[in-house]
Design an enzyme around this catalytic site. Structure first.
Site, PDB file in Angstrom:
ATOM      1  N   ASP A 167      -5.762 -14.734   1.687  1.00  0.00           N
ATOM      2  CA  ASP A 167      -6.880 -14.024   2.320  1.00  0.00           C
ATOM      3  C   ASP A 167      -7.714 -13.283   1.277  1.00  0.00           C
ATOM      4  OD1 ASP A 167      -4.649 -12.354   1.851  1.00  0.00           O
ATOM      5  OD2 ASP A 167      -5.525 -10.784   3.100  1.00  0.00           O
ATOM      6  N   GLU A 168      -8.915 -12.977   1.661  1.00  0.00           N
ATOM      7  CA  GLU A 168      -9.787 -12.033   0.955  1.00  0.00           C
ATOM      8  C   GLU A 168      -9.763 -12.241  -0.562  1.00  0.00           C
ATOM      9  OE1 GLU A 168      -9.735  -8.328   4.067  1.00  0.00           O
ATOM     10  OE2 GLU A 168      -8.083  -8.397   2.652  1.00  0.00           O
ATOM     11  N   ARG A 180       0.845  -1.205   0.000  1.00  0.00           N
ATOM     12  CA  ARG A 180       0.000   0.000   0.000  1.00  0.00           C
ATOM     13  C   ARG A 180       0.872   1.243   0.000  1.00  0.00           C
ATOM     14  NH1 ARG A 180      -2.947  -4.014   2.433  1.00  0.00           N
ATOM     15  NH2 ARG A 180      -4.734  -4.530   1.103  1.00  0.00           N
ATOM     16  N   HIS A 202      -5.870 -10.351  -4.037  1.00  0.00           N
ATOM     17  CA  HIS A 202      -4.937  -9.215  -3.891  1.00  0.00           C
ATOM     18  C   HIS A 202      -3.905  -9.220  -5.020  1.00  0.00           C
ATOM     19  CE1 HIS A 202      -6.450  -7.550  -0.148  1.00  0.00           C
ATOM     20  NE2 HIS A 202      -6.547  -8.774   0.357  1.00  0.00           N
ATOM     21  N   TRP A 218      -5.974 -14.383  11.638  1.00  0.00           N
ATOM     22  CA  TRP A 218      -6.094 -12.911  11.728  1.00  0.00           C
ATOM     23  C   TRP A 218      -7.506 -12.441  11.989  1.00  0.00           C
ATOM     24  CZ3 TRP A 218      -8.624  -9.419   8.323  1.00  0.00           C
ATOM     25  CH2 TRP A 218      -9.168  -9.989   7.155  1.00  0.00           C
ATOM     26  N   TRP A 271      -0.630  -2.827   8.403  1.00  0.00           N
ATOM     27  CA  TRP A 271      -1.125  -2.537   7.041  1.00  0.00           C
ATOM     28  C   TRP A 271      -1.024  -1.040   6.836  1.00  0.00           C
ATOM     29  CZ3 TRP A 271      -1.542  -6.881   4.474  1.00  0.00           C
ATOM     30  CH2 TRP A 271      -1.831  -8.060   5.179  1.00  0.00           C
ATOM     31  N   ASP A 297       0.586  -6.553  -3.454  1.00  0.00           N
ATOM     32  CA  ASP A 297      -0.839  -6.340  -3.173  1.00  0.00           C
ATOM     33  C   ASP A 297      -1.499  -5.673  -4.371  1.00  0.00           C
ATOM     34  OD1 ASP A 297      -3.348  -6.072  -1.691  1.00  0.00           O
ATOM     35  OD2 ASP A 297      -2.093  -6.452   0.054  1.00  0.00           O
TER      36      ASP A 297
HETATM   37  C1  ACM Z   1      -5.627  -9.460   6.323  1.00  0.00           C
HETATM   38  O1  ACM Z   1      -5.663  -8.601   7.211  1.00  0.00           O
HETATM   39  N1  ACM Z   1      -6.329  -9.290   5.217  1.00  0.00           N
HETATM   40  C2  ACM Z   1      -4.822 -10.659   6.434  1.00  0.00           C
END
Ligand code: ACM
Length: 542
Positions: free
Chosen positions: A328-329, A165, A265, A395, A470, A194
Site C-alpha cells: 500500500d501507499e 507506530r 512504508h 481497504w 492502526w 513501518d
Molecule cells: C492502509 O490502511 N494503508 C492499508
C-alpha cells in the site's frame, strides 16, 4: 428423525419461551429448553485421546477451576462434559454441535478447532463469572438445556494490529489473541514493520532492530498541530518472543499472519540500510511523524536479495500459509526521478511506475510461492496488474476487493469506512484523540463482506473480514482495547454469523451481558467501568 426428537424435546420442555443465552457471535441454530444442568465439583471433562483435543479439555477445566475453585479433572473418553469426535461433514473444519441435557454437556466436532469453538460457546452459556480470574463464591455453575449447531459463514475472521507506530508488548499481543479466539476469530494479522519502526528481529540484518526499531521522538496531538514529544521511542520482538507468541496462538487456533511492508512504508529499514533506498548517501531517520513518506525501497538486485533474506527468516518463523507483504501507499516520486528505476521500466518493458510496483510484487510473489506460501497485499497491488497468486486485502473501500474477485483472486474485506478501528466511535469531543473519521458500533455491525455486485461463483473468493487497528494515536495497549472493543466484536459476529441471522438490536442486548465477561477479563472497552481513569488521563494530556 432428529428433527422429530427435537420437536418432542421442545414440547416437553416448553422451549423457545426461555431467555436466549447471550452467545457472541450468534450461533447458526440454537434451541433452548426449560431447565439447566448443574456442574459440580466432581464433574469430569472427557475428550478423545489426542493432544489437541486434550488441550481444549484442559483449557476448559482451567478456566472453570480458576473461577469456581473446583479441581475438575480431564479424562479420556466420556465425562460429564464430553468433547466428542464427529464424522458429520456438515460441521466442516470449524463447526460444532453442543447439546446440554440433564446428563451433562456434549460438544461434537470434526476437529479440535471445532471443539474449541464449542468450548467458547459453553463458557458463554455458563454464568458470566466463569471468566473471573479468581474464585467467585455463591455461584451456581449451571448450563441451560440447549441444542446448538454452529458453523461459521467465512473461513477468514480476523483482527490486525499495527505495532510499527506504537509497539505493543508480547504479553498484550497474547491478550489480543485471547480476545480474537473468544469471539471465534481465527486470524491475527501482525503489522510488524513501518516507517516509524521495524519491530521484528532479523538475524541476518541486526541493524533493522538496533537502528530501525528506534525513533528520536513522536508526534504529539493531531498531525496538523505539528508538535513532537522530544522523547526517544523504541521496541521490538526477538525471534524467541515471537515463537512464544506463535505457540500461544496455535493453542488457541489462531493463525498469525506477519506483515513485512514493501516497497513503501520502508523508512525504518532504509535508516538501518540506506543502500536499499534511492540515495545510499542520504542520512535517513526513522519516521517521527505520521503519514506516507516518499522514501521507498529501490528495486535493485541487492534490495531483492535483502527482502528475500528477510522473508526467508519470517517464513521459517511463522507457519502461516499467508505472508502479508504490504504493497500500500508506495509513492512513485523517487522511482520517477531515478535513472535506475526508469532504465528498469524500459528493460522490463513495463508501462510506468505502477508497472514497476507490480514487477516488485510479482517477484516477491514468486519467491514466497516457491517457499510454499501465499502473499496477501493491500488493494494497491491491483494497480499495474495483479500478481498470479496474490490474495487482496481491500481497504480503500470495496472496489479493490470486487475487482480482484472478478479476476478470480481471493479477497479479504477490510474497507476503512466499516472496519477501521482507529476512527472515532463517538462524538470526537467526548473521545481521546484519534486519527479522524467516524465509524460507530452500528456502522461496523452493519457491514456485509460479500458485495452484491458479485456472482455466486465470484463471491466464493471473499474469504472473510478483518478489523484493522492502526496505532498512530494509540500510545498504550489500554488505548488499543478502548478502540477495538466492542467494534471488533461486531466484526467477529459479521465473520461468523449468517447475514440473515444478524440483528443489531439483538446483538446490542447480548453485548450488554458480554461486557460483564470483558470486565472479568480486564478489557478496557469503550464504555467499560475501568475507562474512567483512562479517559481522565487522556483529557489531562490533551
Ligand atoms: C492502509 O490502511 N494503508 C492499508
Amino acid at each position: 428423525m432428529k428433527r422429530f426428537l427435537l420437536t418432542v424435546l421442545c414440547s416437553l420442555w416448553f422451549c423457545t419461551t426461555w431467555a436466549q443465552p447471550n452467545i457472541i457471535p450468534k450461533p447458526t441454530q440454537m434451541l433452548v429448553a426449560k431447565g439447566e444442568w448443574t456442574l459440580g465439583a466432581k464433574s469430569k471433562i472427557g475428550a478423545p485421546a489426542d493432544a489437541k483435543w486434550t488441550k481444549v479439555a484442559e483449557m476448559l477445566a482451567g478456566q472453570i477451576n480458576k473461577a469456581s475453585g473446583y479441581s475438575l479433572k480431564t479424562v479420556k473418553g466420556k465425562g460429564d462434559i464430553s468433547l466428542v469426535l464427529s464424522s458429520d461433514a456438515s460441521l466442516g473444519e470449524e463447526g460444532y454441535r453442543l447439546l446440554s441435557t440433564p446428563k451433562g454437556v456434549t460438544i461434537q466436532a470434526q476437529t479440535a478447532k471445532g471443539a474449541f469453538y464449542g468450548m467458547q460457546s459453553l463458557l458463554q452459556l455458563l454464568p458470566v463469572e466463569v471468566f473471573s480470574p479468581k474464585v467467585v463464591s455463591n455461584v451456581k455453575w449451571v448450563v441451560p438445556y440447549v441444542t446448538i449447531k454452529d458453523v461459521p459463514r467465512y473461513s477468514y475472521r480476523g483482527l490486525m494490529l499495527d505495532v510499527g507506530r506504537h509497539f505493543m508488548p508480547a504479553e498484550f499481543v497474547k491478550k489480543y489473541i485471547d480476545l480474537i479466539a473468544l469471539h471465534k476469530q481465527n486470524q491475527f494479522h501482525w503489522h510488524l514493520t513501518d516507517d516509524q519502526g521495524w519491530r521484528i528481529e532479523i538475524k541476518k540484518y541486526p541493524e533493522l532492530t538496533t537502528i530501525g526499531s528506534k525513533r528520536k521522538e513522536t508526534m504529539k496531538g493531531h498531525y496538523s498541530d505539528q508538535k513532537y514529544d522530544g522523547t526517544p521511542y523504541g521496541g521490538f520482538y526477538t525471534q524467541a518472543e515471537i515463537k512464544d507468541v506463535l505457540k500461544y496462538a496455535e493453542d488457541r487456533f489462531v493463525n498469525v499472519i506477519p506483515e513485512i511492508e514493501l516497497p513503501g512504508h520502508a523508512l525504518a529499514a532504509l535508516t538501518a540500510y540506506p543502500k536499499l533506498g534511492n540515495n545510499p548517501d542520504k542520512i535517513y531517520e526513522v519516521g517521527t511523524k505520521w503519514g506516507v513518506y516518499d522514501d521507498v525501497f529501490m528495486p535493485r538486485e541487492e534490495t531483492f536479495k535483502f527482502l528475500e533474506d528477510v522473508l526467508t527468516e519470517v517464513i521459517d518463523l511463522f507457519p502461516s500459509k499467508y505472508i502479508h507483504i504490504g504493497g500500500d501507499e508506495c509513492p512513485k516520486t523517487q522511482w520517477k526521478e531515478s535513472r535506475f528505476a526508469q532504465d528498469l521500466i524500459k528493460k522490463e518493458n513495463l508501462k510506468d511506475e505502477h508497472g514497476l510496483q507490480s514487477y516488485v510484487i510479482k517477484r516477491i510473489d514468486k519467491f514466497v510461492t516457491s517457499k510454499g506460501r501465499r502473499i496477501i497485499g493491500w488493494d494497491e497491488i491491483l494497480e499495474g496488474g495483479l500478481s498470479p497468486n496474490a490474495t487482496v486485502m481491500s481497504w480503500r473501500g470495496t472496489e479493490g476487493g470486487i475487482a480482484a474477485a472478478k479476476e478470480e483472486h481471493d479477497v479479504i474485506m477490510t474497507p476503512n469506512n466499516f472496519v477501521y478501528l482507529d476512527h472515532y466511535q463517538a462524538d470526537a469531543k467526548t473521545q481521546p484523540i484519534a486519527i479522524g473519521g467516524f465509524t460507530d458500533l452500528a456502522e461496523s455491525y452493519s457491514y456485509d463482506p460479500t458485495p452484491k455486485e458479485l456472482t455466486a461463483e465470484q463471491s466464493k473468493h471473499i474469504l472473510g473480514v478483518q478489523g484493522n487497528v492502526w496505532t498512530e494515536y494509540m500510545t498504550t495497549s489500554d488505548y488499543v482495547e478502548y478502540m477495538v472493543f466492542p467494534r471488533g466484536i461486531a466484526i467477529a459476529e459479521t465473520g461468523w454469523t449468517a447475514a440473515d441471522k444478524k440483528d443489531f438490536a439483538d446483538f446490542s442486548k447480548r453485548l450488554e451481558i458480554h461486557k460483564k465477561r470483558l470486565d472479568y477479563l480486564g478489557v478496557n472497552y469503550f464504555g467499560a467501568p475501568i475507562n474512567d481513569k483512562f479517559q481522565y488521563n487522556w483529557s489531562a494530556k490533551k
